[in-house]
Design a protein around this motif. Structure first.
Motif, PDB file in Angstrom:
ATOM      1  N   MET A  13      -4.082  10.589  -8.105  1.00 22.46           N
ATOM      2  CA  MET A  13      -4.815  10.985  -6.901  1.00 22.46           C
ATOM      3  C   MET A  13      -4.397  12.379  -6.442  1.00 22.46           C
ATOM      4  SD  MET A  13      -7.069  10.225  -4.678  1.00 22.46           S
ATOM      5  CE  MET A  13      -7.614  10.583  -3.018  1.00 22.46           C
ATOM      6  N   LYS A  14      -3.104  12.659  -6.498  1.00 27.13           N
ATOM      7  CA  LYS A  14      -2.629  13.973  -6.077  1.00 27.13           C
ATOM      8  C   LYS A  14      -3.228  15.068  -6.952  1.00 27.13           C
ATOM      9  CE  LYS A  14       1.851  13.487  -6.053  1.00 27.13           C
ATOM     10  NZ  LYS A  14       3.276  13.861  -5.884  1.00 27.13           N
ATOM     11  N   GLN A  15      -3.239  14.848  -8.269  1.00 30.44           N
ATOM     12  CA  GLN A  15      -3.767  15.854  -9.174  1.00 30.44           C
ATOM     13  C   GLN A  15      -5.250  16.090  -8.918  1.00 30.44           C
ATOM     14  OE1 GLN A  15      -1.853  17.684 -11.663  1.00 30.44           O
ATOM     15  NE2 GLN A  15      -3.730  18.889 -11.345  1.00 30.44           N
ATOM     16  N   GLN A  16      -6.010  15.016  -8.681  1.00 31.51           N
ATOM     17  CA  GLN A  16      -7.439  15.157  -8.414  1.00 31.51           C
ATOM     18  C   GLN A  16      -7.677  15.960  -7.143  1.00 31.51           C
ATOM     19  OE1 GLN A  16      -8.143  10.778  -8.618  1.00 31.51           O
ATOM     20  NE2 GLN A  16      -9.901  11.331  -9.872  1.00 31.51           N
ATOM     21  N   LEU A  17      -6.904  15.653  -6.109  1.00 34.07           N
ATOM     22  CA  LEU A  17      -7.076  16.352  -4.842  1.00 34.07           C
ATOM     23  C   LEU A  17      -6.662  17.816  -4.962  1.00 34.07           C
ATOM     24  CD1 LEU A  17      -7.904  16.237  -1.919  1.00 34.07           C
ATOM     25  CD2 LEU A  17      -5.653  15.321  -1.348  1.00 34.07           C
ATOM     26  N   PHE A  54       0.339   8.823  -0.751  1.00 28.00           N
ATOM     27  CA  PHE A  54      -0.584   8.688  -1.870  1.00 28.00           C
ATOM     28  C   PHE A  54      -0.276   7.394  -2.607  1.00 28.00           C
ATOM     29  CE2 PHE A  54      -0.800  13.404  -1.565  1.00 28.00           C
ATOM     30  CZ  PHE A  54      -2.178  13.510  -1.396  1.00 28.00           C
ATOM     31  N   LEU A  55      -1.333   6.687  -3.003  1.00 30.08           N
ATOM     32  CA  LEU A  55      -1.131   5.500  -3.822  1.00 30.08           C
ATOM     33  C   LEU A  55      -0.585   5.921  -5.176  1.00 30.08           C
ATOM     34  CD1 LEU A  55      -4.405   3.497  -3.064  1.00 30.08           C
ATOM     35  CD2 LEU A  55      -2.130   3.116  -2.126  1.00 30.08           C
ATOM     36  N   PRO A  56       0.312   5.116  -5.771  1.00 26.68           N
ATOM     37  CA  PRO A  56       0.876   5.488  -7.075  1.00 26.68           C
ATOM     38  C   PRO A  56      -0.209   5.545  -8.142  1.00 26.68           C
ATOM     39  CG  PRO A  56       1.459   3.219  -6.482  1.00 26.68           C
ATOM     40  CD  PRO A  56       0.843   3.833  -5.273  1.00 26.68           C
TER      41      PRO A  56
END
Length: 438
Positions: free
Chosen positions: A1-5, A176-178
């Protein structure tokens, strides 16, 4: 999720198609490439205030504005933790929350200067108005170089607050969800189904527009901004005084609002329906009898009838209501019915700000007036009518704040029931029930 954001934030610099619209002594339009430059400038200024050797915590307070959004996104991209305190609190309450959260600095809208006297860390001001003291203007900071990467983004990226049902501000730690390291075949099928639903729905259109007018201090509003950036949805920033006017002028098709706004709009819709001509009233009865109001907005028959019947009605809400959502308080079923009769579904959501997932949400497929849809997580109803939900404890920022039953379900304190078709209905709060002798 972090990478996508992070990728979505990086791609803003090459996007001159999407836009953010807001009011600042007139209508202002910013392309996303301009938004990207504003975010990077804010990151450089924030980095100049950063303490050495530890994570940087930034307090944020102010009404819903473009500057507030930029600063929050700057903290997110740079890997600084934002602490968003509601701007409607008293000066003492603001001071207490910031004292508990321990930010290194506070960035505040100039209009709130007189309510920040009990804040005991450096305060830098942004936005117009107020009488900010010399040397305390955030825009005057020179800035320093700061390299942003997805790895620098914090897992525990923000602290927010919610009044909840008790009326007292409650701290909410946002994480962030893992990421799932491996995808099994079931998860792959789920993702494929989600992608198909996305591509065949209005969400994949290029002209989607989101209206934000509720406080950015509420975690939900910021979540919708992140969703908009990831799905290339245009953004309109408004406030509670202008939101109805901006509905008409900007014509958003996505909005999250408290019930009061929908109830006011429904009253005006009912008035317009009473003034239909005799022939239109006959056609309207046929429209309802055939159930055309229940069809998808893109259906050509529904659109044909709607053009004849509701041209004046649509002027009330902008005419593009693909995803109008209500939550935070019960909504009058008459309001839902009024909108539904003219072909607009107001979706009800149910969740708790402390939880990382929404509990239940009505949708195009699972829609029933008065229900919050079918649960998105495992739900059971206790013997006393309490709604209990099952969420992996590893997803909870602080499991100690929840009460669990013997089966590991979280006790929500809300009352409700599931009908035979699996739709969830809410009926109140457990602590509002008065037990009599009989």
């Amino acid at each position: 999720m972090k990478q996508q954001l992070f990728d979505a934030l990086e791609s803003l610099a090459n996007n001159d198609h999407n836009e953010v619209v807001y009011r600042d002594r007139g209508r202002v339009r910013k392309t996303w490439s301009e938004l990207a430059r504003d975010i990077d400038r804010a990151i450089a200024r924030l980095a100049s205030l950063r303490p050495d050797g530890r994570e940087f915590q930034v307090g944020l307070i102010g009404p819903t504005t473009y500057e507030w959004m930029v600063l929050d996104l700057a903290c997110l991209k740079a890997g600084f933790r934002s602490i968003a305190v509601p701007e409607f609190l008293t000066g003492h309450e603001i001071g207490v929350l910031f004292q508990e959260a321990k930010p290194d600095v506070v960035l505040a809208n100039r209009a709130l200067e007189d309510r920040l006297t009990e804040v005991d860390v450096p305060v830098w001001f942004f936005g117009a108005g107020g009488t900010a003291r010399a040397g305390n203007s955030f825009e005057d900071l020179a800035g320093v170089e700061w390299t942003c990467t997805a790895d620098r983004m914090l897992d525990h990226y923000s602290i927010g607050y919610s009044s909840g049902t008790s009326g007292k501000a409650k701290r909410i730690d946002l994480t962030f969800l893992p990421d799932q390291s491996s995808l099994g075949w079931k998860r792959r099928l789920e993702l494929a189904a989600q992608y198909y639903r996305y591509r065949t729905s209005f969400w994949s259109r290029k002209d989607n527009k989101l209206l934000i007018f509720m406080p950015f201090s509420h975690v939900q509003q910021r979540a919708f901004v992140r969703l908009a950036l990831m799905r290339q949805i245009n953004i309109v920033l408004s406030d509670s005084m202008r939101c109805v006017q901006d509905l008409v002028v900007e014509k958003p098709n996505i909005m999250v609002s408290v019930p009061m706004i929908y109830e006011a709009l429904a009253t005006r819709i009912e008035e317009k329906l009473r003034h239909l001509s005799g022939r239109q009233k006959t056609v309207f009865r046929l429209y309802i009898r055939l159930g055309l109001n229940r069809l998808r907005n893109g259906n050509w028959v529904k659109r044909l009838f709607g053009r004849y019947l509701f041209s004046k009605v649509r002027n009330i809400y902008g005419g593009r209501a693909d995803y109008f959502v209500t939550g935070s308080a019960p909504i009058n079923t008459r309001t839902l019915t009024t909108f539904h009769r003219v072909g607009v579904k107001i979706y009800e959501g149910y969740g708790q700000s402390e939880l990382p997932r929404i509990i239940s949400m009505s949708s195009e497929k699972d829609f029933r007036i008065g229900s919050v849809g079918k649960p998105r997580v495992p739900v059971k109803i206790g013997e006393d009518g309490e709604i209990r939900v099952k969420i992996d404890r590893r997803e909870l920022a602080d499991p100690s704040i929840f009460t669990f039953d013997s089966d590991g379900y979280i006790c929500t304190g809300d009352l409700g029931h599931l009908d035979a078709d699996g739709f969830l209905f809410l009926s109140g709060r457990k602590d509002d029930v008065i037990v009599l002798d009989n």
